[in-house]
Design a protein around this motif. Structure first.
Motif, mmCIF file in Angstrom:
data_model
loop_
_atom_site.group_PDB
_atom_site.id
_atom_site.type_symbol
_atom_site.label_atom_id
_atom_site.label_comp_id
_atom_site.label_asym_id
_atom_site.label_seq_id
_atom_site.Cartn_x
_atom_site.Cartn_y
_atom_site.Cartn_z
ATOM 1 N N GLN A 91 12.707 20.250 34.840
ATOM 2 C CA GLN A 91 12.588 21.672 34.535
ATOM 3 C C GLN A 91 11.103 22.001 34.540
ATOM 4 O O GLN A 91 10.317 21.310 33.874
ATOM 5 C CB GLN A 91 13.182 21.962 33.157
ATOM 6 N N ASP A 104 16.081 22.848 36.861
ATOM 7 C CA ASP A 104 15.778 23.619 38.062
ATOM 8 C C ASP A 104 15.395 22.731 39.247
ATOM 9 O O ASP A 104 15.034 23.215 40.302
ATOM 10 C CB ASP A 104 14.698 24.678 37.780
ATOM 11 N N LYS A 127 15.639 21.832 44.860
ATOM 12 C CA LYS A 127 15.361 22.861 43.852
ATOM 13 C C LYS A 127 16.672 23.551 43.516
ATOM 14 O O LYS A 127 17.386 23.991 44.415
ATOM 15 C CB LYS A 127 14.378 23.899 44.411
ATOM 16 N N ASN A 128 16.972 23.611 42.261
ATOM 17 C CA ASN A 128 18.211 24.219 41.806
ATOM 18 C C ASN A 128 17.958 25.690 41.494
ATOM 19 O O ASN A 128 17.677 26.054 40.368
ATOM 20 C CB ASN A 128 18.693 23.468 40.567
ATOM 21 N N SER A 129 18.051 26.508 42.521
ATOM 22 C CA SER A 129 17.671 27.906 42.338
ATOM 23 C C SER A 129 18.552 28.604 41.312
ATOM 24 O O SER A 129 18.087 29.310 40.440
ATOM 25 C CB SER A 129 17.733 28.639 43.668
ATOM 26 N N ILE A 134 21.081 28.574 38.182
ATOM 27 C CA ILE A 134 21.443 27.726 37.055
ATOM 28 C C ILE A 134 22.945 27.520 37.054
ATOM 29 O O ILE A 134 23.719 28.445 37.259
ATOM 30 C CB ILE A 134 20.974 28.378 35.739
#
Lengths: 338, 222
Positions: free
Chosen positions: B62, B98, B171-173, B175
Motif C-alpha cells: 500500500q 493497491d 497495481k490494484n487500481s 479496491i
C-alpha cells in the motif's frame, strides 16, 4: 518417596532418549560439517527404517522387479557390481555406471553431471527414468498406500498414515544419510589408533596420492566435489558430454563430478561409463592414456608419471580405503523384519 | 453485547468480507478460454489440453509500503481443477492493498531446498526428475489446423542463465478482489512463428523467452 522415584524415572528416560537421538548422527572427528540441512529433516530411527524398507522394495518400479538396491548393493558400497552400465526394469540398459552411495550427507550435488541439486530429490531420477524404474511418484504413493506395512511404517515415522511425496523422499534421504563410511584402515591410521600403521608400500602410495591425486580426490571425503575432465576419451556411442548437459556451457564439456574413492576396491567397474574393470587399468589411464581436449584438467596435461612400483604402492594405498565396518553393517542391509 | 460483537468479528473471515481473493483466467484477445475446445488464432486453430503453473511468494503493498507477505509458499493453478483458479488470502484485507507482487514460477532458493509439501510436493508432476528443478509452467495442446501437430511447453529453470521464474508487479487500481487474466495471444503467435520449438522440455533460452512473454501477458482486471 513415590514421587521422587517417578521423577528419577522420568529424568532417566529423558537422558536415555537424548543419548538415543544423538547417536543417530555423529560427524567423524576432524571432518567438515555435513552439507545436508538436518534441521529440515531431523534424523529419527523410525523414519530411517521407513527409508530403508523403501530402498529395498521393488514396488518402486513399474513391474515390481527393481529396487534401489538392485543397482546399489550394500556389499559393494551400494554400487552395481559387474555391470558397466546399470540395468533397469526388463533389462533395459542405462547410460551410466551407478556410483557408490557413501557419505552423501556431504554431497553438494548428485549424479555424474550434478543434475540433482539435493539429496531429497535424487530418488525421483531413477523412479521416473524409463530405463530404470519407469514409475511416477504419485503412482508409487498410490501403490504403497494400499499396504498395511507402509501404513504402519508411516504412522510410526510421522504419527500419521498420510503418504506425501515429501515424506517419502525425506525418508529415503534419511536412510541414505546414515551411509557414512569413516572406519577404513586409512581412517584408523589418521586417527592414530593403537597398533594400526600403514605398511611401507601403503605409505609410499599415500605420499604419491597426495602429490598426484589429492587435488581432486581431496581428503577426508576423497572428492573436492568439483567437475573435472580427467582425460577419458569420449565413447563414440554414448557421446556423454557430462556437466555441459546441465549448464550448456562449452567450458563444462566432458567434465564429470569427481567421485569419492572410499571403498574403491569394492566398486569396480570404474568411471561414469564403467569402462575400466580394475584399478590397474585406471592407473594405466592416468599415466599413459590421457586424452587431450580443451577442458582437460591442467594437472593432467602431461599425464601422471608413475613407475610400475609406484602403481603397486598407489593401489595398496587405495585398498586402505576399504571400510569393512561399513560394508558389513547390518543396519544398512535388507530389512528382514520391517 | 460484547460477546455478540466478538462472535460477529470471528465470523468475518468466513463470510469473506475483507479477505482478498484472486481469480485466475486464461484468455485469448480478452476472451476467456478453457481446455479441450478449438480456439482460432489467425489462420491456425488449436486446443489446449493441459495448462498448469505456479504462482508464488505473494506480497501486498500500500503506497509502496509492504503491508503483508503471504505465508503460503506457492499456489499450483491447474485449469483442469476449477478450485485451483481461485486464490484466497484469508489474512489479507483487500481494502488496504493497491499493489501485488508475486512470482510466475518458483524461485531459485526454493528450487534447491529439498523435498517440500503442499503445492510444492513433487508428486504433482511439476518437478523434473532427471534434473532437479520445478516446472514453472506446463502448457500442452494440439494444433488442429492447418496441420495436426502437438505442442508441449514445460517452462522452468533456476540456474543462470536459464532463470525461468518471472517477477510480476500489478497495481490494484480498484479496491477489492481482483481477477488475473493470462492472455495467450502473444505466446501462441510466437509458438506458431517458431514452429521448430513446439517441444520445449528443459531449461534453455527458448524456455526463458516463452516465460517472459507469458509474464508480460498477465494483466489484472478489477
Amino acid at each position: 518417596m513415590k514421587r521422587l522415584e517417578i521423577a528419577c524415572l522420568i529424568l532417566i528416560l529423558i537422558l536415555v532418549s537424548f543419548r538415543y537421538t544423538e547417536k543417530l548422527w555423529k560427524t567423524p572427528s576432524d571432518w567438515p560439517e555435513p552439507y545436508y540441512n538436518f534441521k529440515k529433516n531431523p534424523l529419527d530411527s523410525a523414519t530411517i527404517q521407513l527409508g530403508r524398507v523403501l530402498f529395498y522394495d521393488p514396488v518402486l518400479s513399474s513391474d515390481s522387479s527393481i529396487s534401489c538396491a538392485s543397482c546399489h548393493s550394500p556389499y559393494n558400497a551400494f554400487t552395481h557390481v559387474d555391470h558397466a552400465l546399470s540395468h533397469g526394469i526388463k533389462d533395459r540398459i542405462g547410460t551410466r555406471n551407478s556410483p557408490v552411495l557413501v557419505n552423501l550427507a556431504w554431497g553438494k550435488s548428485f549424479m555424474w553431471d550434478g543434475a540433482v541439486n539435493h539429496l531429497d530429490m535424487q530418488a525421483l531420477a531413477p523412479l521416473e527414468n524409463q530405463l530404470e524404474m519407469d514409475e511416477t511418484l504419485a503412482h508409487v504413493l498410490q501403490k504403497i498406500g494400499k499396504q498395511e506395512k507402509y501404513k504402519r511404517l508411516f504412522k510410526t515415522a510421522f504419527h500419521s498414515e498420510t503418504m506425501t511425496g515429501e515424506r517419502f523422499l525425506k525418508a529415503i534421504s534419511q536412510f541414505m544419510l546414515t551411509l557414512v563410511s569413516s572406519n577404513s584402515k586409512y581412517d584408523q591410521v589418521i586417527r592414530g589408533e593403537k597398533g594400526i600403521q600403514f605398511t611401507e608400500q601403503e605409505n609410499k602410495g599415500y605420499v604419491l596420492f597426495r602429490e598426484n591425486c589429492a587435488s581432486c580426490h581431496t581428503e577426508p571425503l576423497f572428492t573436492n566435489q568439483s567437475f573435472e575432465n580427467n582425460g577419458l576419451a569420449v565413447d563414440s556411442i554414448l557421446q556423454d558430454i557430462g556437466r555441459m548437459r546441465i549448464t550448456q556451457k562449452s567450458s563444462d564439456s566432458l567434465k564429470f563430478k569427481v567421485p569419492t574413492l572410499r571403498n574403491i576396491e569394492r566398486s569396480a567397474p570404474y568411471m561414469h561409463d564403467g569402462r575400466y574393470r580394475s584399478l590397474q587399468m585406471v592407473l594405466f589411464h592416468y599415466s599413459s592414456d590421457i586424452h587431450s581436449s580443451e577442458t582437460l584438467a591442467p594437472q593432467l596435461r602431461n599425464g601422471i608419471q608413475l613407475t610400475e612400483d609406484d602403481k603397486r604402492c598407489l593401489i595398496a594405498f587405495l585398498k586402505t580405503l576399504t571400510d569393512y565396518t561399513f560394508l558389513s553393517n547390518k543396519q544398512f542391509q535388507y530389512p528382514r523384519t520391517p | 453485547m460484547i460477546k455478540a460483537l466478538a462472535y460477529c468479528l470471528f465470523l468475518v473471515p468466513f463470510l469473506g468480507w475483507g479477505q482478498f481473493t484472486i481469480d485466475v483466467n486464461l484468455t485469448l484477445d480478452n476472451q476467456i478460454i478453457g481446455l479441450n475446445n478449438p480456439i482460432q488464432l489467425n489462420d491456425h486453430s488449436f486446443q489446449l489440453e493441459q495448462v498448469r503453473f505456479y504462482l508464488s511468494k505473494f506480497e501486498f503493498y500500500q503506497n509502496d509500503q509492504l503491508v503483508a507477505v503471504d505465508p503460503a509458499e506457492a499456489y499450483l493453478v491447474d485449469f483442469d481443477l476449477d478450485s485451483t483458479r481461485k486464490l484466497i488470502f484469508p489474512t489479507i484485507q483487500s481494502a488496504q492493498i493497491d499493489e501485488i507482487r508475486f512470482l510466475f514460477g518458483i524461485d531459485s532458493l526454493t528450487n534447491t531446498s529439498g523435498a517440500m509439501t503442499g503445492a510444492l510436493d513433487p508428486m504433482h508432476g511439476m518437478y523434473w526428475s532427471w534434473q532437479s528443478g520445478y516446472i514453472n509452467c506446463k502448457l500442452e495442446g494440439t494444433f488442429l489446423s492447418p496441420k495436426r501437430e502437438a505442442f508441449q511447453l514445460h517452462l522452468g529453470g533456476y540456474m543462470k542463465p536459464f532463470l525461468g521464474a518471472q517477477y510480476i508487479t500489478l497495481k490494484n487500481s480498484k479496491i477489492g478482489n481482483t481477477q488475473l487474466d493470462i492472455d495467450l495471444n502473444s505466446l501462441m503467435q510466437e509458438v506458431i512463428h517458431q514452429k521448430s520449438n513446439l517441444h520445449v522440455m528443459s531449461p534453455c533460452f527458448k524456455a526463458v523467452e516463452y516465460a517472459q512473454i507469458l509474464a508480460k501477458s498477465i494483466d489484472q482486471k478489477p
